[in-house]
Motif scaffolding. Structure first.
Motif, PDB file in Angstrom:
ATOM      1  N   TYR A   1      23.876  41.245  45.045  1.00 12.39           N
ATOM      2  CA  TYR A   1      25.545  40.950  45.314  1.00 12.39           C
ATOM      3  C   TYR A   1      25.821  41.148  43.949  1.00 12.39           C
ATOM      4  O   TYR A   1      25.469  40.354  43.118  1.00 12.39           O
ATOM      5  CB  TYR A   1      25.547  39.680  45.951  1.00 12.39           C
ATOM      6  CG  TYR A   1      25.526  39.883  47.467  1.00 12.39           C
ATOM      7  CD1 TYR A   1      26.758  40.399  48.418  1.00 12.39           C
ATOM      8  CD2 TYR A   1      24.406  39.210  48.043  1.00 12.39           C
ATOM      9  CE1 TYR A   1      26.449  40.093  49.807  1.00 12.39           C
ATOM     10  CE2 TYR A   1      24.185  39.462  49.464  1.00 12.39           C
ATOM     11  CZ  TYR A   1      25.239  39.982  50.201  1.00 12.39           C
ATOM     12  OH  TYR A   1      24.907  40.084  51.629  1.00 12.39           O
ATOM     13  N   PRO A   2      26.984  41.580  43.575  1.00 16.15           N
ATOM     14  CA  PRO A   2      27.761  41.354  42.338  1.00 16.15           C
ATOM     15  C   PRO A   2      28.359  40.065  42.195  1.00 16.15           C
ATOM     16  O   PRO A   2      28.922  39.438  43.066  1.00 16.15           O
ATOM     17  CB  PRO A   2      28.640  42.344  42.429  1.00 16.15           C
ATOM     18  CG  PRO A   2      29.060  42.765  43.675  1.00 16.15           C
ATOM     19  CD  PRO A   2      27.866  42.518  44.426  1.00 16.15           C
ATOM     20  N   MET A   3      28.018  39.594  40.927  1.00 15.64           N
ATOM     21  CA  MET A   3      28.576  38.184  40.501  1.00 15.64           C
ATOM     22  C   MET A   3      30.030  38.696  39.726  1.00 15.64           C
ATOM     23  O   MET A   3      31.062  37.942  40.095  1.00 15.64           O
ATOM     24  CB  MET A   3      27.594  37.495  39.634  1.00 15.64           C
ATOM     25  CG  MET A   3      26.222  37.458  40.185  1.00 15.64           C
ATOM     26  SD  MET A   3      25.027  36.771  39.098  1.00 15.64           S
ATOM     27  CE  MET A   3      25.623  35.437  38.498  1.00 15.64           C
ATOM     28  N   TRP A   4      30.004  39.402  38.698  1.00 10.35           N
ATOM     29  CA  TRP A   4      31.180  39.825  38.225  1.00 10.35           C
ATOM     30  C   TRP A   4      30.762  41.167  37.681  1.00 10.35           C
ATOM     31  O   TRP A   4      29.790  41.383  37.438  1.00 10.35           O
ATOM     32  CB  TRP A   4      31.474  38.739  37.031  1.00 10.35           C
ATOM     33  CG  TRP A   4      30.385  38.568  36.030  1.00 10.35           C
ATOM     34  CD1 TRP A   4      29.971  39.295  34.941  1.00 10.35           C
ATOM     35  CD2 TRP A   4      29.548  37.547  35.897  1.00 10.35           C
ATOM     36  NE1 TRP A   4      28.977  38.661  34.403  1.00 10.35           N
ATOM     37  CE2 TRP A   4      28.761  37.597  34.605  1.00 10.35           C
ATOM     38  CE3 TRP A   4      29.407  36.244  36.578  1.00 10.35           C
ATOM     39  CZ2 TRP A   4      27.684  36.720  34.312  1.00 10.35           C
ATOM     40  CZ3 TRP A   4      28.398  35.316  36.131  1.00 10.35           C
ATOM     41  CH2 TRP A   4      27.730  35.696  34.964  1.00 10.35           C
ATOM     42  N   VAL A   5      31.918  41.801  36.899  1.00 10.65           N
ATOM     43  CA  VAL A   5      32.051  43.050  36.351  1.00 10.65           C
ATOM     44  C   VAL A   5      32.757  42.589  34.851  1.00 10.65           C
ATOM     45  O   VAL A   5      33.679  42.180  35.002  1.00 10.65           O
ATOM     46  CB  VAL A   5      32.253  44.271  36.855  1.00 10.65           C
ATOM     47  CG1 VAL A   5      33.640  44.415  37.306  1.00 10.65           C
ATOM     48  CG2 VAL A   5      31.877  45.508  36.148  1.00 10.65           C
ATOM     49  N   ASN A   6      32.424  43.408  33.673  1.00  8.06           N
ATOM     50  CA  ASN A   6      33.052  43.220  32.871  1.00  8.06           C
ATOM     51  C   ASN A   6      33.299  44.636  32.104  1.00  8.06           C
ATOM     52  O   ASN A   6      32.265  45.611  32.384  1.00  8.06           O
ATOM     53  CB  ASN A   6      32.483  42.577  31.608  1.00  8.06           C
ATOM     54  CG  ASN A   6      33.565  41.904  30.810  1.00  8.06           C
ATOM     55  OD1 ASN A   6      34.721  42.167  30.614  1.00  8.06           O
ATOM     56  ND2 ASN A   6      33.318  40.793  29.894  1.00  8.06           N
ATOM     57  N   THR A   7      34.385  45.150  31.817  1.00  8.20           N
ATOM     58  CA  THR A   7      34.479  46.468  31.156  1.00  8.20           C
ATOM     59  C   THR A   7      35.606  46.355  30.075  1.00  8.20           C
ATOM     60  O   THR A   7      36.356  45.282  30.028  1.00  8.20           O
ATOM     61  CB  THR A   7      34.845  47.527  32.160  1.00  8.20           C
ATOM     62  OG1 THR A   7      35.130  48.776  31.686  1.00  8.20           O
ATOM     63  CG2 THR A   7      36.558  47.285  32.757  1.00  8.20           C
ATOM     64  N   LYS A   8      35.846  47.494  29.255  1.00  7.71           N
ATOM     65  CA  LYS A   8      36.746  47.205  28.198  1.00  7.71           C
ATOM     66  C   LYS A   8      38.139  47.256  28.562  1.00  7.71           C
ATOM     67  O   LYS A   8      38.286  48.444  29.466  1.00  7.71           O
ATOM     68  CB  LYS A   8      36.175  47.868  26.881  1.00  7.71           C
ATOM     69  CG  LYS A   8      34.977  47.219  26.155  1.00  7.71           C
ATOM     70  CD  LYS A   8      34.964  47.816  24.996  1.00  7.71           C
ATOM     71  CE  LYS A   8      33.697  47.537  24.222  1.00  7.71           C
ATOM     72  NZ  LYS A   8      32.606  48.627  24.816  1.00  7.71           N
ATOM     73  N   VAL A   9      39.326  46.784  28.102  1.00  8.38           N
ATOM     74  CA  VAL A   9      40.750  46.894  28.340  1.00  8.38           C
ATOM     75  C   VAL A   9      41.256  47.089  26.700  1.00  8.38           C
ATOM     76  O   VAL A   9      40.730  46.765  26.075  1.00  8.38           O
ATOM     77  CB  VAL A   9      41.010  46.192  29.363  1.00  8.38           C
ATOM     78  CG1 VAL A   9      40.565  46.254  30.647  1.00  8.38           C
ATOM     79  CG2 VAL A   9      41.194  44.715  28.777  1.00  8.38           C
ATOM     80  N   LEU A  10      42.496  47.397  26.940  1.00  8.61           N
ATOM     81  CA  LEU A  10      43.527  47.280  25.790  1.00  8.61           C
ATOM     82  C   LEU A  10      44.089  45.905  25.722  1.00  8.61           C
ATOM     83  O   LEU A  10      44.742  45.469  26.671  1.00  8.61           O
ATOM     84  CB  LEU A  10      44.444  48.436  25.879  1.00  8.61           C
ATOM     85  CG  LEU A  10      45.335  48.531  24.488  1.00  8.61           C
ATOM     86  CD1 LEU A  10      44.927  48.720  23.279  1.00  8.61           C
ATOM     87  CD2 LEU A  10      46.603  49.452  24.814  1.00  8.61           C
ATOM     88  N   ILE A  11      43.778  45.286  24.531  1.00 11.65           N
ATOM     89  CA  ILE A  11      44.607  44.040  24.294  1.00 11.65           C
ATOM     90  C   ILE A  11      44.951  44.113  23.205  1.00 11.65           C
ATOM     91  O   ILE A  11      44.839  44.577  21.931  1.00 11.65           O
ATOM     92  CB  ILE A  11      43.244  42.804  24.129  1.00 11.65           C
ATOM     93  CG1 ILE A  11      42.424  42.941  25.492  1.00 11.65           C
ATOM     94  CG2 ILE A  11      43.920  41.525  23.907  1.00 11.65           C
ATOM     95  CD1 ILE A  11      41.102  42.106  25.151  1.00 11.65           C
TER      96      ILE A  11
ATOM     97  N   MET B   1      26.858  32.305  47.782  1.00 11.60           N
ATOM     98  CA  MET B   1      27.246  32.566  46.047  1.00 11.60           C
ATOM     99  C   MET B   1      28.506  33.755  46.279  1.00 11.60           C
ATOM    100  O   MET B   1      29.553  33.702  45.542  1.00 11.60           O
ATOM    101  CB  MET B   1      26.435  32.917  45.217  1.00 11.60           C
ATOM    102  CG  MET B   1      25.369  31.668  45.030  1.00 11.60           C
ATOM    103  SD  MET B   1      26.447  30.058  44.604  1.00 11.60           S
ATOM    104  CE  MET B   1      26.669  30.231  42.986  1.00 11.60           C
ATOM    105  N   TYR B   2      28.257  34.780  47.002  1.00 16.68           N
ATOM    106  CA  TYR B   2      29.304  35.889  47.232  1.00 16.68           C
ATOM    107  C   TYR B   2      30.425  35.558  47.821  1.00 16.68           C
ATOM    108  O   TYR B   2      31.687  35.882  47.283  1.00 16.68           O
ATOM    109  CB  TYR B   2      28.465  37.122  47.590  1.00 16.68           C
ATOM    110  CG  TYR B   2      29.362  38.274  47.915  1.00 16.68           C
ATOM    111  CD1 TYR B   2      29.763  39.055  46.715  1.00 16.68           C
ATOM    112  CD2 TYR B   2      29.986  38.607  49.161  1.00 16.68           C
ATOM    113  CE1 TYR B   2      30.430  40.124  46.753  1.00 16.68           C
ATOM    114  CE2 TYR B   2      30.782  39.823  49.160  1.00 16.68           C
ATOM    115  CZ  TYR B   2      31.074  40.587  48.101  1.00 16.68           C
ATOM    116  OH  TYR B   2      31.902  41.688  48.127  1.00 16.68           O
ATOM    117  N   ASN B   3      30.288  34.694  48.720  1.00 15.59           N
ATOM    118  CA  ASN B   3      31.558  34.071  49.523  1.00 15.59           C
ATOM    119  C   ASN B   3      32.257  33.089  48.529  1.00 15.59           C
ATOM    120  O   ASN B   3      33.493  32.859  48.801  1.00 15.59           O
ATOM    121  CB  ASN B   3      31.030  33.463  50.828  1.00 15.59           C
ATOM    122  CG  ASN B   3      30.643  34.413  51.858  1.00 15.59           C
ATOM    123  OD1 ASN B   3      30.847  35.510  51.790  1.00 15.59           O
ATOM    124  ND2 ASN B   3      29.678  33.818  52.736  1.00 15.59           N
TER     125      ASN B   3
END
Length: 405
Positions: free
Chosen positions: A133-143, A315-317
């Motif tokens: 189950y995915p916990m989180w995902v990170n990806t780049k964005v423009l800040i 945990m996913y819930n």
């Protein structure tokens, strides 16, 4: 003779009692506890601790948390799996580890994936088996500094990004940064390759190494152009996510393409009136980025597998609870959609738009990723250092082909 027979009977009875006792003790342990491997100091450790008591109250199962530094997690799992002495019922894993441990992870193909964030079902699946189950995902964005950049000038393309960086550069502030150090440099390289039209990262759909394709040439040239321009700091080879964030929060750069969790931290440092964020920029093939998800996995060697499965579902819930922790990132679409309605969580909307872009994709699911990444670090460092881009990619292709054999 009678005494000898009696002694044998007593010995057998005692042995049976001892074995039964040991078996009962083992059964009680398996039934009433699970051990969970988490990264120390991470949101995973924090949420595991926060929810342990409620999970035990609901199921009667104690959660034993084994918190290990990131650098030691892979080795710990690898050692116990090779020894066939699995000490963990559940393990939190970086996506790039899944291929190496796939045979030791219990598939959860009956999981409801309808609320997974875009790309997370694909990146968590190997040979048709969903591994966690995915916990989180990170990806780049423009800040960016929204007190310096009006909304109608927020860049969406490579060309707009470069032009604005040049315009914003002053004696005291650079326009933007370039990641030239470590794994962050590799992810940036792959981000730009996505945007330039890469079809599969490092390997194409047929398993062939594709880093000499034009998309990778364009991506490296884009990085080199930015690194050698006067609107970026001189030390790109020493810059990664942490260094870029420090420059941004200290007012030394006007914008950055950085991991989404850096946005809330920047808002806290500079104030909501000065910091904005937007989806990742786009190249000739549009917006795209490589992803950095984590998964919670049930280990095949667990002696309490059913309870371990209940735990990862539990945990996913509770995935929305990650938004209350330091990084403010999660793994469910509904969580991001709801969080994006709150001031300070604008990065979730930017991530959703970035992940929904057709060119966003995961790093390759191969057991040799650690070695391949080292080659790609060398590619970025050599190119930013002045080496010929095409020759560097040709050489790297040969190295990766040798690794992949």
């Amino acid at each position: 003779m009678k005494k000898k027979i009696l002694s044998i009977v007593l010995a057998v009875a005692m042995a049976g009692t001892m074995l039964a006792g040991c078996g009962a003790k083992k059964e009680a342990k398996n039934k009433n506890s699970i051990t969970v491997l988490v990264e120390s100091g991470s949101p995973a450790e924090a949420l595991a601790k926060e929810t342990a008591a409620s999970f035990e109250e609901e199921t009667g199962c104690e959660v034993i948390i084994d918190a290990v530094a990131y650098t030691g997690m892979y080795d710990k799992l690898s050692t116990e799996i090779k020894a066939k002495q699995v000490a963990h019922d559940v393990a939190c894993m970086d996506v790039v580890w899944l291929a190496a441990f796939a045979d030791a992870i219990e598939a959860i193909n009956d999981a409801d994936t309808s609320d997974f964030l875009p790309t997370l079902q694909e990146s968590g699946t190997i040979d048709g088996s969903l591994l966690g189950y995915p916990m989180w995902v990170n990806t780049k964005v423009l800040i960016y500094r929204k007190d310096l950049i009006p909304e109608d000038k927020v860049p969406q393309t490579w060309e707009e990004y470069q032009a604005l960086a040049k315009e914003l550069k002053t004696d005291d502030m650079s326009g933007t940064t370039v990641f030239g150090s470590g794994s962050d440099a590799v992810c940036s390289f792959l981000d730009f390759a996505c945007q330039a039209g890469a079809e599969g990262l490092v390997f194409d759909k047929d398993g062939n190494v594709n880093i000499t394709d034009q998309a990778y040439v364009d991506a490296l040239n884009f990085m080199v152009e930015n690194a050698t321009a006067d609107y970026t700091p001189d030390d790109s080879l020493a810059t990664a996510a942490t260094e870029s964030q420090e420059l941004f929060t200290n007012g030394k750069t006007a914008m950055q393409l950085n991991w989404s969790h850096q946005y809330p931290a920047a808002v806290e440092a500079l104030g909501a009136d000065k910091v904005g964020c937007a989806p990742m920029i786009g190249g000739s093939a549009g917006v795209g980025a490589t992803t950095g998800p984590w998964y919670e996995c049930v280990m095949k060697g667990s002696e309490n597998k059913e309870m371990a499965k209940k735990y990862v579902e539990y945990m996913y819930n509770h995935n929305a609870d990650y938004m209350d922790l330091t990084l403010k990132i999660a793994g469910r679409t509904s969580v991001y959609e709801e969080a994006g309605k709150e001031t300070g969580n604008e990065h979730t909307t930017a991530v959703l738009e970035t992940l929904r872009a057709e060119q966003s994709q995961a790093r390759p699911m191969v057991t040799t990723w650690a070695q391949i990444e080292e080659v790609l670090i060398g590619v970025v460092e050599a190119s930013l250092g002045g080496a010929d881009v095409n020759e560097t990619l040709e050489s790297a292709k040969a190295e990766i082909e040798a690794i992949a054999r």
